[in-house]
Scaffold this active site. Structure first.
Site, PDB file in Angstrom:
ATOM      1  CB  SER A 172      -0.865   0.105   1.141  1.00 34.57           C
ATOM      2  OG  SER A 172      -0.329  -0.014   2.471  1.00 34.57           O
TER       3      SER A 172
ATOM      4  CG  HIS B 158      -3.860  -0.732  -2.196  1.00 34.91           C
ATOM      5  ND1 HIS B 158      -4.375   0.629  -2.185  1.00 34.91           N
ATOM      6  CD2 HIS B 158      -3.483  -1.039  -1.062  1.00 34.91           C
ATOM      7  CE1 HIS B 158      -4.263   0.946  -1.025  1.00 34.91           C
ATOM      8  NE2 HIS B 158      -3.882   0.074  -0.152  1.00 34.91           N
TER       9      HIS B 158
ATOM     10  CE  LYS C 123      -7.464   0.906   0.825  1.00 33.27           C
ATOM     11  NZ  LYS C 123      -6.781  -0.151   2.078  1.00 33.27           N
TER      12      LYS C 123
HETATM   13  C1  LIG Z   1      -6.750  -0.168   3.083  1.00 32.67           C
HETATM   14  C2  LIG Z   1      -6.178  -1.600   3.493  1.00 32.67           C
HETATM   15  C3  LIG Z   1      -6.916  -2.291   4.519  1.00 32.67           C
HETATM   16  C4  LIG Z   1      -7.952  -1.913   5.222  1.00 32.67           C
HETATM   17  O1  LIG Z   1      -9.256  -1.648   4.760  1.00 32.67           O
HETATM   18  P1  LIG Z   1     -10.360  -1.091   5.118  1.00 32.67           P
HETATM   19  O2  LIG Z   1     -11.432  -1.377   4.236  1.00 32.67           O
HETATM   20  O3  LIG Z   1      -9.884   0.411   4.672  1.00 32.67           O
HETATM   21  O4  LIG Z   1     -10.439  -1.089   6.659  1.00 32.67           O
HETATM   22  C5  LIG Z   1      -6.300  -3.622   4.592  1.00 32.67           C
HETATM   23  N1  LIG Z   1      -5.232  -4.172   4.066  1.00 32.67           N
HETATM   24  C6  LIG Z   1      -4.566  -3.206   3.113  1.00 32.67           C
HETATM   25  C7  LIG Z   1      -3.238  -3.648   2.486  1.00 32.67           C
HETATM   26  C8  LIG Z   1      -5.046  -1.907   2.908  1.00 32.67           C
HETATM   27  O5  LIG Z   1      -4.337  -1.213   2.178  1.00 32.67           O
END
Ligand SMILES: *Cc1c(COP(=O)(O)O)cnc(C)c1O
Length: 387
Positions: free
Chosen positions: A176, A204, A235
């Site tokens: 990320s 992602h 996302k």
């Molecule tokens: C954003 C993210 C999460 C968390 O997801 P949310 O739905 O925002 O709680 C988990 N793992 C990774 C790799 C992320 O980038």
């Protein structure tokens, strides 16, 4: 009676002072999505979060089902729209079954807590998301961390692990803060050699990578290779929530034992309705992904020409690793002045000395916005060189 209850306020004050002194104080800024700033900080890679069709599906879902689910999935909050979404997510990722969670953070907590205990050997990439580390901690399992993307380091750790212990290897799909993609085939081969299960968090990658937007795992790597797949919906898909996809037995196990699944209110059904619409659009409009990848390619060519410190990422996450946090804050402020919002990422989110601007590209960006970003980066670079 004179009870000294100043220890808590003191503790808070001490922590606050230490955080401020380190220059790492975190503050929220108010954002307006219809303001003048171009957003190069978010994760709305396909521009779906503000697509009017999703808003309409969500409004229609709320009119039909109400504003909230009213209960947890195991009580009376599990509705047909959740079930339909789970089926579609299983299809998208080529898995027999999927289970919805309220957030990605909770999906990771719940999965690791339900799969692991104090005897499980958990192996995590050093750059894994915080929620994966927290999930292992919740399970009481110790995480051994391998060097980022280093399969031989992982093999070395697996060889040393107790022979009789269950092993779980855990990695982000797309990292990320770095934007690079895990070597899924390589990880799954190492896991096969060492009788470990592989869990990939493709937060992602989903919607962005893969022939169908099915992510870096998706249909290309089946459950034999990646038995535990996590995807998030907040996302690229533009809504909120997350899911785990895998065998029917895995999903049943989570329904029984994942406390962050069992003891929480089901996702608002209107959000599930909007997510179904997002999946329709993902399938019907591959040009969004193509446009996004064109932006990434163009950004990289031009940023390289400017001599900016690009990272080896071919995804919409394009960090510029500037090193120290003060420098990152200066660059972010200069870009903000130019009407551009970018992520300023410091420790502890990334290792010390690797503070960075985290730029993210979206299919919703116009060519003109990308021009403005590149021009502002060039000006900032010149200003620094002149100083
Ligand atoms: C954003 C993210 C999460 C968390 O997801 P949310 O739905 O925002 O709680 C988990 N793992 C990774 C790799 C992320 O980038």
């Amino acid at each position: 009676m004179d009870v000294d209850n100043s220890r808590w306020p003191l503790r808070l004050a001490e922590h606050a002072a230490a955080r401020r002194e380190s220059g790492l104080w975190r503050a929220r800024r108010l954002h307006s999505h219809d303001g003048p700033l171009s957003d190069f900080a978010g994760n709305d890679y396909l521009g779906l979060a503000r697509d009017p069709r999703l808003a309409e599906a969500q409004a229609e879902g709320a009119r039909r089902h109400g504003a909230g689910a009213g209960a947890s999935h195991l009580v009376s909050g599990h509705l047909a729209v959740h079930e339909a979404l789970e089926r579609r997510l299983a299809e998208l990722t080529g898995r027999p079954a999927a289970l919805l969670f309220s957030t990605g953070y909770m999906a990771n907590l719940g999965t690791l807590q339900a799969l692991c205990d104090g005897h499980t050997q958990v192996f995590q990439d050093r750059l894994n998301h915080a929620s994966l580390l927290d999930g292992a901690a919740l399970a009481g399992a110790r995480s051994r961390r391998f060097h980022h993307g280093d399969l031989s380091d992982l093999s070395r750790l697996l060889e040393r692990a107790p022979r009789d212990a269950l092993r779980l290897v855990v990695s982000d799909g797309v990292f990320s803060m770095d934007g690079d993609v895990a070597d899924i085939a390589g990880l799954s081969a190492v896991c096969a050699d060492h009788r470990a299960w592989l869990m990939i968090d493709d937060a992602h990658g989903l919607g962005v990578l893969g022939e169908h937007g099915d992510g870096c795992v998706g249909r290309a790597h089946g459950i034999d290779e990646v038995p535990v797949l996590v995807g998030t919906l907040g996302k690229a898909l533009g809504t909120a929530g997350a899911f785990v996809a895998g065998s029917r037995e895995l999903i049943d196990h989570l329904i029984q034992f994942a406390r962050p699944y069992v003891y929480t209110t089901a996702q608002p059904p209107a959000v599930a309705a909007a997510t179904l619409r997002a999946l329709d659009i993902l399938a019907a409009e591959p040009e969004r992904r193509h446009r996004l990848h064109d932006h990434v390619a163009r950004f990289r060519v031009e940023a390289a020409r400017l001599g900016l410190p690009l990272a080896p990422s071919t995804t919409p996450i394009q960090p510029l690793v500037l090193g120290d946090s003060a420098r990152v804050m200066r660059w972010a402020a200069a870009l903000h002045e130019a009407g551009l919002l970018v992520g300023a990422i410091r420790e502890p989110t990334v290792p010390r000395g690797q503070a960075r601007l985290r730029l993210t590209l979206s299919a919703a960006h116009s060519d003109a916005e990308l021009d403005r970003l590149l021009a502002a980066l060039a000006r900032r670079q010149d200003a620094e060189n002149a100083a």
